[in-house]
Scaffold this active site. Structure first.
Site, PDB file in Angstrom:
ATOM      1  NE  ARG A 191       4.033  -2.362  -0.310  1.00 26.58           N
ATOM      2  CZ  ARG A 191       2.715  -2.608  -0.640  1.00 26.58           C
ATOM      3  NH1 ARG A 191       2.669  -2.644  -2.011  1.00 26.58           N
ATOM      4  NH2 ARG A 191       1.872  -2.763   0.025  1.00 26.58           N
ATOM      5  NE  ARG A 194      10.828 -12.463   7.566  1.00 25.41           N
ATOM      6  CZ  ARG A 194      10.746 -11.233   7.537  1.00 25.41           C
ATOM      7  NH1 ARG A 194      11.767 -10.696   8.200  1.00 25.41           N
ATOM      8  NH2 ARG A 194       9.626 -10.584   7.106  1.00 25.41           N
TER       9      ARG A 194
HETATM   10  C1  LIG Z   1       5.301  -6.085   5.176  1.00 26.43           C
HETATM   11  C2  LIG Z   1       5.642  -6.405   3.786  1.00 26.43           C
HETATM   12  C3  LIG Z   1       6.118  -5.480   2.755  1.00 26.43           C
HETATM   13  C4  LIG Z   1       5.699  -4.083   2.986  1.00 26.43           C
HETATM   14  O1  LIG Z   1       4.534  -3.579   3.284  1.00 26.43           O
HETATM   15  P1  LIG Z   1       3.973  -2.064   3.556  1.00 26.43           P
HETATM   16  O2  LIG Z   1       2.531  -2.258   3.982  1.00 26.43           O
HETATM   17  O3  LIG Z   1       4.347  -1.130   2.403  1.00 26.43           O
HETATM   18  O4  LIG Z   1       4.832  -1.454   4.571  1.00 26.43           O
HETATM   19  C5  LIG Z   1       6.304  -5.724   1.765  1.00 26.43           C
HETATM   20  N1  LIG Z   1       6.515  -7.195   1.153  1.00 26.43           N
HETATM   21  C6  LIG Z   1       6.084  -8.111   2.037  1.00 26.43           C
HETATM   22  C7  LIG Z   1       6.365  -9.365   1.878  1.00 26.43           C
HETATM   23  C8  LIG Z   1       5.792  -7.635   3.306  1.00 26.43           C
HETATM   24  O5  LIG Z   1       5.648  -8.675   4.581  1.00 26.43           O
END
Ligand SMILES: *Cc1c(COP(=O)(O)O)cnc(C)c1O
Length: 412
Positions: free
Chosen positions: A133, A151
């Protein structure tokens, strides 16, 4: 627009307008304008002079606001300002929006980019840290600039995030391992519906993307943004999930509820991410109240974040212990849906690491001693611990004691 929504908005807005009418700046603003998100954006509070007409400023706030030039800007939508307590500098709504002098103190371990995002960007604006992801930063703008922003190195500035999304789309087309895109910023809801629709349309064309979510605080800081037209865009591209950002139960106003109803009725699953903030929500009572208010408006608490060591927000940071105590006070004491996961984003780019109370007292040779939420201990034997006995032997040796004789199938 649907009549029932119309009247709900009028009711929700009426209660907001009762509070905005008491503020001299906006006392003559018609409901129709107040309800227009473009009006809310155009009329944000940017200066000490405007702010003085809404709240009684403390010297620390006055100094903070004057010094924000060139740093994370102050911008407060009238809706959010109408929730602020004009007299109380400890008002949680006010603390999240009004800069104070402490923002200019930087601690020894504070970082410009605490989550190490810049180092994990294969394409400008796209953070690819986890295997399947990505985090897609589409804009630097927000409706309101939260004083605890992690950020803040990017947000409210111009780092060209909005310039060209094509390199990101190209990267995603080529990376079949990515199945989940989290659109964030800044705040994606600062873009027009047409532009958002364009991004979603482009992402939907990529066959291996299974899941899209939008991270946004705008529905909370300026619920007027959640229009029927916006919901129609989300519906068109379903399934879209939303991660909202709530920090205090006062944020769940009657007007906010109307926005949540619209989103939930459009079939958008809603989650909340909360930042643990000193003096805002660092007590179990306030957190529990927030979690309950969220469930009432169909928002499922997802994460509580330990406040990141970003430069200029150390006055918001609590001990990690404060977060653990909050989870301890929730788990078992209230609805499981009201218990989010408490995480620390590993400084420098470790990703989210779950932290919580320890319920395992000991664990050895397949025997686990646990404590429950009341502190009572229980023993759990894993399969394979101890010697197996056959059913018939167990029945004859136990006699009638264990109830097996009531089940004829078990009798050989
Ligand atoms: C928080 C985050 C996500 C999503 O994390 P989940 O635990 O799946 O909600 C994806 N990439 C980055 C860089 C993040 O900081």
């Amino acid at each position: 627009m649907d009549d029932s929504y119309d009247s709900e908005i009028t009711n929700g807005a009426a209660s907001a307008s009762r509070s905005h009418r008491r503020i001299s700046l906006w006392k003559d603003v018609p409901l129709q304008e107040w309800e227009d998100w473009h009006w809310q954006l155009r009329n944000r509070i940017y200066t000490v002079d405007q702010l003085r007409q809404v709240i009684r400023l403390t010297p620390a706030e006055e100094a903070g606001v004057s010094r924000t030039q060139g740093r994370l800007v102050m911008a407060i939508p009238p809706y959010w300002a109408s929730l602020m307590d004009p007299e109380d500098p400890n008002c949680p709504i006010r603390k999240q929006a009004v800069p104070v002098e402490e923002e200019f103190s930087i601690g020894p371990h504070d970082m410009r980019d605490p989550c190490g995002e810049d180092g994990d960007m294969p394409v400008h604006g796209l953070v690819h840290r986890y295997p399947d992801r990505v985090l897609f930063l589409v804009t630097e703008q927000c409706a309101m600039y939260c004083r605890h922003c992690t950020r803040r190195r990017l947000v409210g500035t111009n780092h060209g995030l909005m310039n060209d999304y094509e390199p990101t789309f190209q990267y995603l087309r080529e990376h079949e391992e990515v199945r989940d895109v989290l659109i964030s910023g800044g705040d994606p809801l600062m873009m027009t519906d047409v532009r958002l629709d364009g991004i979603l349309t482009e992402l939907k064309k990529i066959p291996h993307l299974e899941f899209i979510r939008i991270g946004s605080r705008t529905p909370v800081t300026m619920p007027q943004r959640v229009t029927e037209e916006f919901c129609a865009v989300l519906k068109k591209h379903k399934p879209i999930w939303m991660s909202l950002h709530f920090c205090h139960p006062k944020e769940v106003s009657p007007r906010l509820k109307v926005a949540m109803d619209r989103l939930a009725d459009s079939g958008v699953p809603l989650g909340s991410q909360t930042v643990l903030l000193k003096g805002v929500n660092d007590s179990p009572e306030v957190m529990k109240k927030l979690m309950h208010e969220l469930l009432k408006v169909r928002v499922r608490p997802y994460y509580i974040y330990q406040c990141d060591p970003a430069q200029g927000i150390s006055h918001f940071r609590t001990s990690v212990e404060a977060g653990i105590k909050i989870i301890e006070a929730l788990r078992g004491h209230t609805t499981g849906y009201a218990v989010p996961t408490f995480v620390i984003d590993g400084p420098g780019g470790g990703g989210k690491i779950p932290i919580g109370p320890n319920y395992v007292i000991s664990y050895k040779d397949g025997v686990m001693t646990l404590r429950n939420f009341r502190g009572e201990t229980y023993t759990y034997y894993e399969p394979g611990s101890g010697e197996l006995v056959s059913v018939s032997e167990q029945i004859s040796s136990n006699g009638n004691g264990n109830g097996f004789h009531h089940v004829p199938d078990f009798v050989p």
